[in-house]
Design a protein around this motif. Structure first.
Motif, PDB file in Angstrom:
ATOM      1  N   THR A   1      40.414  55.854  -2.955  1.00  0.00           N
ATOM      2  CA  THR A   1      40.595  56.177  -1.533  1.00  0.00           C
ATOM      3  C   THR A   1      40.983  54.938  -0.740  1.00  0.00           C
ATOM      4  O   THR A   1      41.870  54.975   0.120  1.00  0.00           O
ATOM      5  N   TYR A   2      40.318  53.823  -1.027  1.00  0.00           N
ATOM      6  CA  TYR A   2      40.637  52.561  -0.346  1.00  0.00           C
ATOM      7  C   TYR A   2      42.075  52.135  -0.633  1.00  0.00           C
ATOM      8  O   TYR A   2      42.812  51.712   0.277  1.00  0.00           O
ATOM      9  N   ALA A   3      42.506  52.262  -1.888  1.00  0.00           N
ATOM     10  CA  ALA A   3      43.864  51.838  -2.261  1.00  0.00           C
ATOM     11  C   ALA A   3      44.925  52.704  -1.606  1.00  0.00           C
ATOM     12  O   ALA A   3      45.982  52.204  -1.197  1.00  0.00           O
ATOM     13  N   LEU A   4      44.666  54.005  -1.486  1.00  0.00           N
ATOM     14  CA  LEU A   4      45.656  54.922  -0.928  1.00  0.00           C
ATOM     15  C   LEU A   4      45.620  54.981   0.594  1.00  0.00           C
ATOM     16  O   LEU A   4      46.537  55.546   1.203  1.00  0.00           O
ATOM     17  N   SER A   5      44.574  54.416   1.195  1.00  0.00           N
ATOM     18  CA  SER A   5      44.429  54.522   2.651  1.00  0.00           C
ATOM     19  C   SER A   5      45.574  53.817   3.386  1.00  0.00           C
ATOM     20  O   SER A   5      46.138  54.364   4.344  1.00  0.00           O
TER      21      SER A   5
ATOM     22  N   TRP B   1      50.467  54.195   6.694  1.00  0.00           N
ATOM     23  CA  TRP B   1      51.853  53.772   6.932  1.00  0.00           C
ATOM     24  C   TRP B   1      52.771  54.985   7.033  1.00  0.00           C
ATOM     25  O   TRP B   1      53.609  55.065   7.937  1.00  0.00           O
ATOM     26  N   VAL B   2      52.620  55.933   6.108  1.00  0.00           N
ATOM     27  CA  VAL B   2      53.432  57.153   6.145  1.00  0.00           C
ATOM     28  C   VAL B   2      53.137  57.952   7.405  1.00  0.00           C
ATOM     29  O   VAL B   2      54.050  58.482   8.065  1.00  0.00           O
ATOM     30  N   GLY B   3      51.840  58.024   7.780  1.00  0.00           N
ATOM     31  CA  GLY B   3      51.468  58.758   8.987  1.00  0.00           C
ATOM     32  C   GLY B   3      52.104  58.181  10.238  1.00  0.00           C
ATOM     33  O   GLY B   3      52.579  58.927  11.104  1.00  0.00           O
ATOM     34  N   ARG B   4      52.129  56.851  10.349  1.00  0.00           N
ATOM     35  CA  ARG B   4      52.755  56.215  11.511  1.00  0.00           C
ATOM     36  C   ARG B   4      54.251  56.488  11.559  1.00  0.00           C
ATOM     37  O   ARG B   4      54.819  56.743  12.631  1.00  0.00           O
ATOM     38  N   ARG B   5      54.905  56.443  10.397  1.00  0.00           N
ATOM     39  CA  ARG B   5      56.341  56.719  10.370  1.00  0.00           C
ATOM     40  C   ARG B   5      56.642  58.166  10.751  1.00  0.00           C
ATOM     41  O   ARG B   5      57.603  58.437  11.470  1.00  0.00           O
ATOM     42  N   LEU B   6      55.822  59.086  10.290  1.00  0.00           N
ATOM     43  CA  LEU B   6      56.038  60.488  10.620  1.00  0.00           C
ATOM     44  C   LEU B   6      55.838  60.744  12.112  1.00  0.00           C
ATOM     45  O   LEU B   6      56.591  61.506  12.736  1.00  0.00           O
ATOM     46  N   ARG B   7      54.832  60.099  12.706  1.00  0.00           N
ATOM     47  CA  ARG B   7      54.598  60.270  14.146  1.00  0.00           C
ATOM     48  C   ARG B   7      55.783  59.743  14.950  1.00  0.00           C
ATOM     49  O   ARG B   7      56.183  60.328  15.956  1.00  0.00           O
TER      50      ARG B   7
END
Length: 260
Positions: free
Chosen positions: A234-238, A243-249
């Motif tokens: 979970t820590y590694a994928l966070s 980053w993907v979430g910010r780009r999508l927003r």
């Protein structure tokens, strides 16, 4: 014939601090034990060795800062111990567990396995070199790239987890090497991971938070490999997920994306 004056003018060798370097030695020993356990096909013990090294690696830095016994020697020694415990040891654990099995499916799979393990070792070396080079100017709140102990924990926990399978099959073997290679790639990435170094141990916390500590230990004791893999995975994928979430927003709002 030596005189009393000579004793005062003779240059004295500089000593080293015992406690932090003793903990670093324990980290080194744990990593070496993980290698030996993997060679002997005791992959659960190898996983324990890697996680023991993580504990000692955390303690040596904390103790050195608390007791003001940090030194250039200690930093270099710690880096070398990290390379063995979190670079070489996890790669050998993955190699010993999977390459022999995956070679049964063909020579090309054998090559894929050891190349994935080597890539992890090279990534760990590059990660540690970059960290040492930028330590003075880096933001202490974040790590650039996945820390090598966390990457080692993912590889060791995954092998520990799947070693309970009597025959993982080609799919399980490929997954193990993909996890190893991905952990290596995340180490040399530019994703920011929280370091937790600014956590104030003297700050008061709610009593209910204190109850979470024994709960975590209980869950780890029940199924160590599954829980440790879940936590560090979970820590590694966070960071990539954020980053993907910010780009999508930004795409949804119509704002330009940096680097696009």
């Amino acid at each position: 014939m030596a005189t009393e004056t000579d004793e005062y003018t003779r240059p004295r060798g500089k000593g080293i601090y015992l406690l932090p370097n003793l903990l670093t030695t324990a980290c080194l020993l744990s990593g070496f034990y993980a290698v030996v356990a993997a060679i002997d096909k005791h992959f659960d013990h190898a996983g324990m060795g890697v996680f023991a090294a993580m504990i000692f690696d955390t303690l040596d830095g904390r103790i050195a800062r608390l007791t003001r016994t940090e030194s250039a020697f200690g930093k270099e020694y710690d880096s070398l111990a990290d390379m063995l415990s979190f670079g070489v040891a996890p790669a050998i654990v993955a190699y010993q567990w999977g390459v022999v099995r995956i070679a049964e499916y063909g020579h090309h799979w054998d090559r894929f396995g050891w190349l994935a393990c080597f890539f992890y070792v090279a990534a760990a070396a590059l990660r540690l070199a970059r960290f040492n080079a930028r330590a003075a100017s880096a933001d202490k709140r974040y790590f650039e790239g996945l820390p090598s102990p966390s990457a080692a924990a993912i590889v060791a926990a995954f092998v520990w987890f799947v070693s309970d399978w009597h025959e993982p099959g080609l799919t399980g073997l490929i997954a193990a090497f993909l996890v190893t290679a991905t952990a290596g790639a995340l180490m040399v990435s530019r994703f920011g991971y929280p370091s937790f170094k600014q956590f104030d141990l003297d700050r008061r916390i709610r009593f209910v938070y204190l109850l979470l500590v024994p709960l975590v230990f209980v869950l780890i004791a029940i199924d160590p490999s599954t829980m440790l893999l879940s936590v560090f995975g979970t820590y590694a994928l966070s960071a990539p997920a954020l980053w993907v979430g910010r780009r999508l927003r930004r795409l949804v709002r119509g704002a330009p994306v940096a680097g696009a």
